[in-house]
Design a protein around this motif. Sequence first.
Motif, PDB file in Angstrom:
ATOM      1  N   LEU A 297       0.828  -1.203   0.000  1.00  9.95           N
ATOM      2  CA  LEU A 297       0.000   0.000   0.000  1.00  9.95           C
ATOM      3  C   LEU A 297       0.865   1.258   0.000  1.00  9.95           C
ATOM      4  CD1 LEU A 297      -2.695  -1.004   2.668  1.00  9.95           C
ATOM      5  CD2 LEU A 297      -2.735  -1.393   0.193  1.00  9.95           C
ATOM      6  N   ASP A 298       0.253   2.368  -0.399  1.00 12.83           N
ATOM      7  CA  ASP A 298       0.951   3.657  -0.385  1.00 12.83           C
ATOM      8  C   ASP A 298       1.047   4.244   1.016  1.00 12.83           C
ATOM      9  OD1 ASP A 298      -0.613   4.697  -3.452  1.00 12.83           O
ATOM     10  OD2 ASP A 298       1.314   3.735  -3.135  1.00 12.83           O
ATOM     11  N   GLY A 299       0.112   3.824   1.896  1.00 12.62           N
ATOM     12  CA  GLY A 299       0.136   4.425   3.212  1.00 12.62           C
ATOM     13  C   GLY A 299      -1.020   3.984   4.070  1.00 12.62           C
ATOM     14  N   LEU A 300      -1.002   4.474   5.304  1.00 16.81           N
ATOM     15  CA  LEU A 300      -2.047   4.198   6.285  1.00 16.81           C
ATOM     16  C   LEU A 300      -2.324   5.498   7.029  1.00 16.81           C
ATOM     17  CD1 LEU A 300      -3.798   2.292   8.114  1.00 16.81           C
ATOM     18  CD2 LEU A 300      -1.728   1.968   9.500  1.00 16.81           C
ATOM     19  N   PHE A 301      -3.599   5.889   7.078  1.00 15.09           N
ATOM     20  CA  PHE A 301      -3.980   7.131   7.762  1.00 15.09           C
ATOM     21  C   PHE A 301      -5.235   6.878   8.592  1.00 15.09           C
ATOM     22  CE2 PHE A 301      -1.763   8.400   3.884  1.00 15.09           C
ATOM     23  CZ  PHE A 301      -0.778   9.221   4.408  1.00 15.09           C
ATOM     24  N   ASP A 329      -5.104  15.319   1.565  1.00 15.50           N
ATOM     25  CA  ASP A 329      -4.054  16.119   0.921  1.00 15.50           C
ATOM     26  C   ASP A 329      -2.729  15.374   0.825  1.00 15.50           C
ATOM     27  OD1 ASP A 329      -5.784  18.191   0.517  1.00 15.50           O
ATOM     28  OD2 ASP A 329      -5.084  19.398   2.213  1.00 15.50           O
ATOM     29  N   GLN A 330      -2.580  14.284   1.572  1.00 13.78           N
ATOM     30  CA  GLN A 330      -1.345  13.495   1.519  1.00 13.78           C
ATOM     31  C   GLN A 330      -1.400  12.407   0.457  1.00 13.78           C
ATOM     32  OE1 GLN A 330       0.591  12.641   5.521  1.00 13.78           O
ATOM     33  NE2 GLN A 330      -1.430  13.299   6.235  1.00 13.78           N
ATOM     34  N   LEU A 331      -2.539  12.255  -0.213  1.00 14.73           N
ATOM     35  CA  LEU A 331      -2.711  11.199  -1.216  1.00 14.73           C
ATOM     36  C   LEU A 331      -2.539  11.759  -2.616  1.00 14.73           C
ATOM     37  CD1 LEU A 331      -5.957   9.498   0.169  1.00 14.73           C
ATOM     38  CD2 LEU A 331      -3.587   9.008   0.786  1.00 14.73           C
ATOM     39  N   ASN A 336      -3.346   3.868  -3.217  1.00 13.43           N
ATOM     40  CA  ASN A 336      -4.155   2.748  -2.736  1.00 13.43           C
ATOM     41  C   ASN A 336      -4.039   2.625  -1.210  1.00 13.43           C
ATOM     42  OD1 ASN A 336      -1.541   1.746  -2.519  1.00 13.43           O
ATOM     43  ND2 ASN A 336      -2.104  -0.334  -3.153  1.00 13.43           N
ATOM     44  N   ALA A 337      -3.832   3.758  -0.548  1.00 14.48           N
ATOM     45  CA  ALA A 337      -3.675   3.781   0.904  1.00 14.48           C
ATOM     46  C   ALA A 337      -4.941   3.290   1.597  1.00 14.48           C
ATOM     47  CB  ALA A 337      -3.337   5.196   1.370  1.00 14.48           C
ATOM     48  N   SER A 365     -16.291   7.315  -2.651  1.00 12.57           N
ATOM     49  CA  SER A 365     -16.670   6.197  -3.537  1.00 12.57           C
ATOM     50  C   SER A 365     -16.302   6.479  -4.989  1.00 12.57           C
ATOM     51  CB  SER A 365     -18.174   5.924  -3.420  1.00 12.57           C
ATOM     52  OG  SER A 365     -18.929   7.015  -3.936  1.00 12.57           O
ATOM     53  N   GLU A 366     -16.134   7.764  -5.315  1.00  7.77           N
ATOM     54  CA  GLU A 366     -15.789   8.131  -6.697  1.00  7.77           C
ATOM     55  C   GLU A 366     -14.286   8.175  -6.937  1.00  7.77           C
ATOM     56  OE1 GLU A 366     -17.700  11.806  -7.514  1.00  7.77           O
ATOM     57  OE2 GLU A 366     -19.742  11.025  -7.218  1.00  7.77           O
ATOM     58  N   ILE A 367     -13.511   8.146  -5.839  1.00 10.58           N
ATOM     59  CA  ILE A 367     -12.051   8.171  -5.975  1.00 10.58           C
ATOM     60  C   ILE A 367     -11.556   6.767  -6.279  1.00 10.58           C
ATOM     61  CG2 ILE A 367      -9.864   8.676  -4.812  1.00 10.58           C
ATOM     62  CD1 ILE A 367     -11.404  10.609  -3.011  1.00 10.58           C
ATOM     63  N   ASP A 368     -10.808   6.613  -7.338  1.00 12.00           N
ATOM     64  CA  ASP A 368     -10.304   5.298  -7.739  1.00 12.00           C
ATOM     65  C   ASP A 368      -8.980   5.029  -7.026  1.00 12.00           C
ATOM     66  OD1 ASP A 368      -9.854   2.916  -8.982  1.00 12.00           O
ATOM     67  OD2 ASP A 368      -9.067   3.802 -10.831  1.00 12.00           O
ATOM     68  N   GLY A 369      -9.050   4.404  -5.876  1.00 13.04           N
ATOM     69  CA  GLY A 369      -7.788   4.141  -5.193  1.00 13.04           C
ATOM     70  C   GLY A 369      -7.929   3.659  -3.776  1.00 13.04           C
ATOM     71  N   PRO A 370      -7.946   4.574  -2.801  1.00 15.44           N
ATOM     72  CA  PRO A 370      -7.832   4.179  -1.395  1.00 15.44           C
ATOM     73  C   PRO A 370      -8.994   3.324  -0.896  1.00 15.44           C
ATOM     74  CG  PRO A 370      -8.376   6.506  -1.586  1.00 15.44           C
ATOM     75  CD  PRO A 370      -8.042   6.027  -2.960  1.00 15.44           C
ATOM     76  N   SER A 371      -8.673   2.415   0.036  1.00 11.25           N
ATOM     77  CA  SER A 371      -9.701   1.676   0.760  1.00 11.25           C
ATOM     78  C   SER A 371     -10.021   2.468   2.018  1.00 11.25           C
ATOM     79  CB  SER A 371      -9.194   0.287   1.131  1.00 11.25           C
ATOM     80  OG  SER A 371      -8.871  -0.461  -0.032  1.00 11.25           O
TER      81      SER A 371
END
Length: 440
Positions: A297-301, A329-331, A336-337, A365-371
């Motif tokens: 993953l790119d990260g955890l927040f 703002d960090q993504l 895929n954080a 839900s419209e952002i293609d990436g983070p869980s």
Amino acid sequence: MVNKFHIDQQTLKDIHIAASIDGSVFGIFDQTVTEGGQQILRNLFYSPLGEVDLIEQRHAKIKRLIPFININFSFDRLGLKDLQLYISNHHTEGVIVFNFLNLFRLNTPEYFYKKRHIIEVCEVLIKTRAFVMQCLAQTEDLVMLTIRDKIEKCLQNFFKSQLYKISMLKVNTFNIDYYDRMIRKYLAEDLIDIFNFIYEVDAYLSIAKVAVHQSFCFPSVYSKGQSGSIEIKGLYHIFHKSPVKNDVLMTKSKKIWFLTGANMAGKSTIIKTISIAVYLTHIGFPVPAYSLKTDVLDGLFTSVNLFDDIELGYSHFYSEAIRLKTILDQLDKKSNALIILDELFKGTNHNDASQAILEVIKYLSEIDGPSVIISSHITDLYQDLKSMPSIEFIKLDIEKDVNGLPIFTYKVTKGVAEERLGMWLLNKSGVFDSCKRLIS
């Protein structure tokens, strides 16, 4: 370009990675016996990795030491630090000349400390050699073979035979300067290598012991986007002595969890448990679970333990809003954080919170990436969210006993929690009895 795993101080604080009054995840793994080993462990622990090969390399270093966890590996914590300072203080050039005036220094502090250091260096060499020889008896390890040879080279300068015993080491006024110069000048480089070996083994051996004694698993990690999922079997909280184990599955098609559950059902615990597992995975450490599979993953927040900010004049609700903005703002657009939001917008009234959560989820839900995992008490949002295909409804299950009283299972399952336990918990706490006592 090297992929990085991003995490911020708020997240580290939220999930007790660093020291806190509740203990720390670092403390679980810290079984080191040397300061140098502890420092290496700390460096590993706070250096998350964003590349599969780097994570696997760290796994390999830990697994390499698992066969040796029961071999004696004990050193004087402060003594090693003192010896390293002694070795690092390089000997100045000069011809060693004995004269009878040297006899008068037998009772001086300089003579005492020099003699003690020489003996203790030999003790460390003998102890390290014993550990290495026992390891080599089980498997041929190139690093340990190299260290063994360096140890032998050093010891042969102090002992006439390979029967290395401290009782056979005679340090006196006739040879003390020779031994001192040998250690701090001619053998210093090899001794520093040996000490660094001790520290590295100490750090990785500490992790290996925890992995075996607590039956942690080594995660299977794939390149970014390969599976699009986080799958964990038998996951449990690292601090709990008798934990409830859960299975977790987040997929690309169901990338948002709407997590509900009554008070005390375990919502905060499960999100911290998942967060800790993800973090441990990305520092290459074993995880408290039967198995874990995930893409890197790119990260955890996280947004878990937020408070009003009096200095800035922020209310709790505004602090939550600012925290969410800080995370986003960090993504980047391809991130895929994993984002975890506990009791989102609990700092405002029910209607405002419902509207705010709904709007945030629509955007996410419209952002293609983070869980995303969002925990909430506002279960009536189900009607507005159920049409969104990317949302998975997860709840903490509660059963009832024969008297209809709640039994907290702490198990996650699909669905929306409908239990209302606020009044029951207030009665159980005895708060109404306290009120009645003041009235009567």
